[in-house]
Each structure stands twice: as C-alpha cells, then as structure tokens.
Write a protein that holds these residues in place. Structure first.
Motif, PDB file in Angstrom:
ATOM      1  N   LEU A  10      14.315 -46.987 -32.099  1.00 29.99           N
ATOM      2  CA  LEU A  10      14.838 -45.836 -32.830  1.00 29.99           C
ATOM      3  C   LEU A  10      14.311 -44.518 -32.257  1.00 29.99           C
ATOM      4  N   THR A  11      13.038 -44.511 -31.869  1.00 34.29           N
ATOM      5  CA  THR A  11      12.460 -43.298 -31.285  1.00 34.29           C
ATOM      6  C   THR A  11      13.129 -42.985 -29.951  1.00 34.29           C
ATOM      7  N   GLY A  12      13.342 -44.018 -29.139  1.00 32.52           N
ATOM      8  CA  GLY A  12      13.992 -43.833 -27.847  1.00 32.52           C
ATOM      9  C   GLY A  12      15.405 -43.304 -28.001  1.00 32.52           C
ATOM     10  N   LEU A  13      16.165 -43.878 -28.948  1.00 33.29           N
ATOM     11  CA  LEU A  13      17.526 -43.413 -29.175  1.00 33.29           C
ATOM     12  C   LEU A  13      17.554 -41.963 -29.658  1.00 33.29           C
ATOM     13  N   ALA A  14      16.604 -41.620 -30.526  1.00 36.48           N
ATOM     14  CA  ALA A  14      16.557 -40.257 -31.066  1.00 36.48           C
ATOM     15  C   ALA A  14      16.335 -39.232 -29.958  1.00 36.48           C
ATOM     16  N   LEU A  15      15.589 -39.618 -28.923  1.00 34.80           N
ATOM     17  CA  LEU A  15      15.282 -38.680 -27.845  1.00 34.80           C
ATOM     18  C   LEU A  15      16.390 -38.579 -26.805  1.00 34.80           C
ATOM     19  N   ILE A  16      17.066 -39.695 -26.523  1.00 35.75           N
ATOM     20  CA  ILE A  16      18.034 -39.647 -25.424  1.00 35.75           C
ATOM     21  C   ILE A  16      19.458 -39.344 -25.882  1.00 35.75           C
ATOM     22  N   ASP A 127       9.484 -35.667 -23.034  1.00 34.26           N
ATOM     23  CA  ASP A 127       9.986 -36.726 -23.908  1.00 34.26           C
ATOM     24  C   ASP A 127       9.544 -38.110 -23.449  1.00 34.26           C
ATOM     25  N   ALA A 128       9.883 -38.430 -22.194  1.00 36.27           N
ATOM     26  CA  ALA A 128       9.659 -39.794 -21.701  1.00 36.27           C
ATOM     27  C   ALA A 128       8.200 -40.095 -21.427  1.00 36.27           C
ATOM     28  N   VAL A 129       7.471 -39.123 -20.870  1.00 35.53           N
ATOM     29  CA  VAL A 129       6.084 -39.387 -20.483  1.00 35.53           C
ATOM     30  C   VAL A 129       5.101 -39.015 -21.596  1.00 35.53           C
ATOM     31  N   LEU A 130       5.101 -37.748 -21.983  1.00 37.50           N
ATOM     32  CA  LEU A 130       4.108 -37.295 -22.960  1.00 37.50           C
ATOM     33  C   LEU A 130       4.361 -37.828 -24.363  1.00 37.50           C
ATOM     34  N   SER A 154      17.273 -47.304 -23.984  1.00 37.71           N
ATOM     35  CA  SER A 154      17.827 -46.720 -22.755  1.00 37.71           C
ATOM     36  C   SER A 154      18.990 -47.556 -22.223  1.00 37.71           C
ATOM     37  N   VAL A 155      18.818 -48.870 -22.225  1.00 41.13           N
ATOM     38  CA  VAL A 155      19.879 -49.761 -21.747  1.00 41.13           C
ATOM     39  C   VAL A 155      21.138 -49.580 -22.596  1.00 41.13           C
ATOM     40  N   LEU A 156      20.970 -49.613 -23.923  1.00 39.47           N
ATOM     41  CA  LEU A 156      22.113 -49.488 -24.826  1.00 39.47           C
ATOM     42  C   LEU A 156      22.829 -48.150 -24.645  1.00 39.47           C
ATOM     43  N   TRP A 157      22.053 -47.061 -24.546  1.00 47.04           N
ATOM     44  CA  TRP A 157      22.660 -45.742 -24.472  1.00 47.04           C
ATOM     45  C   TRP A 157      23.374 -45.503 -23.145  1.00 47.04           C
TER      46      TRP A 157
END
Length: 199
Positions: A10-16, A127-130, A154-157
C-alpha cells in the motif's frame, strides 16, 4: 509478516501512483504501443535497485551528504523542462501524433529516456530510497517483507499502466486526443521541472 508486506504494498502504491514524468512517459508509450516492455522493465529495475538500496542503508548515506540532492534537482529540472518543450512541440504539430507502429523509437532510446526521467528526478531518491528505506527499517527483521510488498506494488503499477494504456487506444485514434495528452504532458513536465529548479 503478511501485514508488513501489505503495508509495503500500500505504501509503494501510494508513492508511485502519481502524475509524474516517468508515469506520463510510460502512459504515452503504452497508448502508442511503442517499446512498452523495455520501458516497464527499466522502471521496475530502477525501483528494485533504489528501494533495495534504501533498505540496505543508502538512505543514511544521502542523509549524511545532502548536497547530492540539489545537484540532481538542477539536472532533473533542466531535463524535465526540455522534455516538456518537446511534448508541447508535438501537441503544436498534430501531424506527428499518430499512434505509431512501434518503430519510431528505438529500444536503446526508450531505455535511456526512462533512465533519465527516473534517476534525474530527486523525488525518486526521496521516495524510493529515503522514505521507503526508512519505513522498511522501522520494521526491523521484517523489513524484507516490507521490501517485498513495495516491489509487488511496482510490478502491478508499471505493468498495469504500460499494458493497460492500450485500452485507451481507440480514444487516441483521433489526433485531437494526442494533442490534449501531449499538452498535459508538457504542463506536467514543465511544472515539475520549474518546481525542481525553484526549490
């Protein structure tokens, strides 16, 4: 473990899932059906490298040497503005806005453009690193489950956006639709570029 992985997803989707240079480029190429797989894989590989580096502790390095980010801001800002100008020129000349047959852009150029739009963007590092690296490490030993969740996001998006965009191809059979899309891309790129240089 599942809850940590879900949090990562969910966090990954929110960022990308945001209108940005990388997503705008992928959307346009997805609609055109042009070099989609190389672009998707480049986006995905970039996320894997950056997020994994953040979890391993590269975020700490960037926190200790913050002067790296302003340099990336200037380079990224100039590049995004140039990209925006190019998109505006495409919108101004609708004769060049056909759907394409997949041969107008070489694989190498598609990959290089994707790398530039990704790695010259300081928000990508933040976003991705920090951010993701910091959140992941807050889970201690379970941080690898968080990492797994973000990589699934990332894969899904990227696959969803890149290959799902073809569903819009009927709409973009009209040159006017391409003009609107490229005008929007020009505004997004230009705004992002000016924002980077201003800050």
């Amino acid at each position: 473990m599942f809850q940590v992985a879900l949090t990562g997803l969910l966090t990954g989707l929110a960022l990308i899932i945001a209108v940005g240079a990388q997503n705008a480029f992928l959307l346009r190429q997805g609609i055109r059906g042009e070099q989609v797989l190389p672009i998707v894989l480049t986006c995905l590989l970039s996320d894997v490298v950056a997020i994994t580096a953040g979890v391993f502790g590269l975020g700490i390095v960037l926190e200790r040497w913050p002067s790296v980010l302003p340099v990336a801001q200037v380079l990224g800002g100039v590049y995004l503005i140039a990209f925006g100008v190019h998109a505006a020129m495409r919108a101004w000349r609708p004769g060049t806005l056909d759907a394409g047959d997949g041969t107008a852009m070489t694989t190498g150029r598609a990959i290089m453009l994707t790398l530039a739009l990704t790695w010259l963007n300081p928000h990508f590092y933040l976003d991705a690193v920090l951010m993701l690296g910091t959140v992941a490490n807050s889970f201690g030993a379970d941080r690898w489950w968080f990492l797994a969740g973000t990589l699934v996001a990332s894969v899904l998006w990227f696959f969803g956006l890149g290959f799902g965009a073809r569903l819009l191809r009927g709409i973009f059979a009209r040159p006017t639709a391409w003009r609107v899309l490229d005008s929007g891309i020009a505004v997004v790129m230009g705004t992002l570029g000016v924002g980077l240089l201003a800050h």
